[in-house]
Design a protein around this motif. Structure first.
Motif, mmCIF file in Angstrom:
data_model
loop_
_atom_site.group_PDB
_atom_site.id
_atom_site.type_symbol
_atom_site.label_atom_id
_atom_site.label_comp_id
_atom_site.label_asym_id
_atom_site.label_seq_id
_atom_site.Cartn_x
_atom_site.Cartn_y
_atom_site.Cartn_z
ATOM 1 N N ASP A 61 -9.493 -3.671 -2.909
ATOM 2 C CA ASP A 61 -8.128 -3.940 -2.438
ATOM 3 C C ASP A 61 -7.184 -4.042 -3.640
ATOM 4 O O ASP A 61 -6.681 -5.111 -3.972
ATOM 5 N N THR A 82 -12.665 2.281 -8.255
ATOM 6 C CA THR A 82 -11.962 1.315 -7.416
ATOM 7 C C THR A 82 -12.068 1.633 -5.929
ATOM 8 O O THR A 82 -11.404 0.994 -5.116
ATOM 9 N N GLU A 83 -12.886 2.609 -5.591
ATOM 10 C CA GLU A 83 -13.059 2.956 -4.180
ATOM 11 C C GLU A 83 -13.525 1.730 -3.397
ATOM 12 O O GLU A 83 -14.492 1.055 -3.754
ATOM 13 N N PRO A 90 2.459 5.660 -7.565
ATOM 14 C CA PRO A 90 1.492 4.853 -6.791
ATOM 15 C C PRO A 90 0.583 5.756 -5.966
ATOM 16 O O PRO A 90 1.041 6.653 -5.265
ATOM 17 N N LEU A 91 -0.717 5.508 -6.050
ATOM 18 C CA LEU A 91 -1.692 6.291 -5.295
ATOM 19 C C LEU A 91 -2.415 5.454 -4.250
ATOM 20 O O LEU A 91 -2.878 5.984 -3.243
ATOM 21 N N ARG A 92 -2.566 4.161 -4.502
ATOM 22 C CA ARG A 92 -3.159 3.238 -3.547
ATOM 23 C C ARG A 92 -2.401 1.928 -3.619
ATOM 24 O O ARG A 92 -1.786 1.618 -4.645
ATOM 25 N N HIS A 93 -2.474 1.148 -2.555
ATOM 26 C CA HIS A 93 -1.813 -0.149 -2.525
ATOM 27 C C HIS A 93 -2.826 -1.220 -2.119
ATOM 28 O O HIS A 93 -3.600 -1.035 -1.176
ATOM 29 N N GLY A 94 -2.818 -2.323 -2.838
ATOM 30 C CA GLY A 94 -3.729 -3.417 -2.534
ATOM 31 C C GLY A 94 -3.208 -4.728 -3.082
ATOM 32 O O GLY A 94 -2.206 -4.761 -3.822
ATOM 33 N N TYR A 131 -0.642 5.849 -11.390
ATOM 34 C CA TYR A 131 -0.969 6.926 -12.329
ATOM 35 C C TYR A 131 0.253 7.263 -13.166
ATOM 36 O O TYR A 131 1.386 7.234 -12.686
ATOM 37 N N THR A 173 -4.002 -1.943 -6.103
ATOM 38 C CA THR A 173 -3.002 -0.891 -6.270
ATOM 39 C C THR A 173 -3.409 -0.029 -7.452
ATOM 40 O O THR A 173 -3.770 -0.548 -8.512
ATOM 41 N N VAL A 174 -3.375 1.280 -7.275
ATOM 42 C CA VAL A 174 -3.662 2.207 -8.368
ATOM 43 C C VAL A 174 -2.392 2.982 -8.699
ATOM 44 O O VAL A 174 -1.780 3.604 -7.825
ATOM 45 N N LEU A 231 -10.235 6.227 -9.785
ATOM 46 C CA LEU A 231 -10.276 6.291 -8.319
ATOM 47 C C LEU A 231 -11.689 6.064 -7.802
ATOM 48 O O LEU A 231 -11.893 5.360 -6.801
#
Length: 312
Positions: A216, A212-213, A189-193, A221, A218-219, A209
């Motif tokens: 909200d 999706t900047e 997980p790199l981002r959470h939304g 990888y 989740t990314v 990345l």
């Protein structure tokens, strides 16, 4: 971007994954008598010393790709851990029947290491492009499939594969992300939304990345797409109404069935991005132009994801 800058960038990229593979395997060949390498002319110039020092374990069969897989299977049957290397279409598509029978049907393992990816080198034309390679191997049982996104991810993936007897595909690319990620099974997980989950496979992470900047989402990888991390995806989705986007640098929809199986007890929506299936691109151009045509550049991914998530 000027021509000189573009050429410099391409050179820097070209020395990433492939050079990491050559260095790691050359060292393994010198240290471990069990390791063997089979080539079909491609990259033979990079293993000159190993061809001279280990003639019984490093074999160049010439432009005979079907024989390359047969020789690899024979070496595996005698107890060697065999690595086979060439451009993706010559490694997967041309000898597909031998992969199915000589390796799979006989129940022996090998490590297939490709270069060229889907469209790394458009100047060589369609003969050197293999957007369907992962899809083809996914149709055969028992394959682990690694798609590294950075040169620093290659050595640990290859080293771990050499320690097993499994059937492993390591898909190298001249395209790589800015920063290496952990070379470990499953999703990182790199981002959470809360709007959805976007999965980036290997060298498309930077584009994902950027696309999706500010969203909200989740990314996740991964550089190991098979086996598919079903537990990791279940943990990441919003169980009330999951929306999942998979961005893969090869044939679109390759992992669609995996997502559907993972979430089969949940009403969900999914979008799969990758190289197009609806038409064949008959043009040379640059890798970046091919990305744009397939919607795999940051702008194309952003449009697809925002439309799918109904974000203005």
């Amino acid at each position: 971007m000027t021509t000189q800058t573009h050429q410099t960038t391409q050179t820097q990229r070209a020395t990433g994954m492939r050079e990491a593979f050559v260095h790691t395997l050359a060292d393994a060949l010198d240290r471990d008598d069990r390791v063997a390498l089979v080539l079909a002319a491609i990259s033979a110039d990079r293993f000159t010393d190993q061809l001279r020092r280990h003639p019984n374990r490093v074999v160049d069969v010439g432009i005979r790709e079907q024989a390359m897989i047969g020789v690899a299977a024979g070496l595996a049957l005698t107890g060697h851990r065999t690595v086979v290397h060439s451009y993706a279409p010559f490694l997967v598509e041309r000898p597909y029947e031998q992969i199915k029978l000589d390796l799979g049907h006989q129940g022996v393992g090998a490590i297939l290491v490709s270069i060229g990816a889907s469209h790394d080198d458009p100047a060589t034309g369609r003969t050197h492009q293999a957007p369907a390679d992962v899809t083809l191997l996914d149709a055969l049982p028992g394959w682990t499939i690694h798609v590294p996104g950075h040169g620093d991810e290659v050595a640990p993936l290859l080293t771990a594969a050499l320690a097993t007897d499994d059937r492993v595909y390591l898909r190298l690319s001249t395209r790589q992300n800015t920063t290496p990620m952990p070379a470990a099974p499953g999703f990182t997980p790199l981002r959470h939304g809360g709007l959805g989950v976007v999965i980036a496979v290997g060298p498309v992470l930077d584009q994902v990345l950027a696309a999706t900047e500010g969203l909200d989402v989740t990314v996740l990888y991964t550089n190991t797409i098979r086996p598919f991390d079903r537990t990791g995806l279940r943990a990441a989705v919003d169980s009330s109404a999951p929306a999942v986007v998979v961005v893969e640098p090869y044939l679109r929809d390759t992992s669609a069935a995996e997502v559907a199986t993972t979430l089969r007890d949940l009403p969900h929506r999914q979008l799969n991005l990758g190289t197009r299936r609806d038409s064949e691109l008959r043009a040379y151009g640059t890798p970046e132009q091919h990305d744009a045509v397939h919607g795999l550049d940051a702008a194309g991914i952003a449009v697809s994801v925002r439309d799918f998530l109904r974000v203005g």
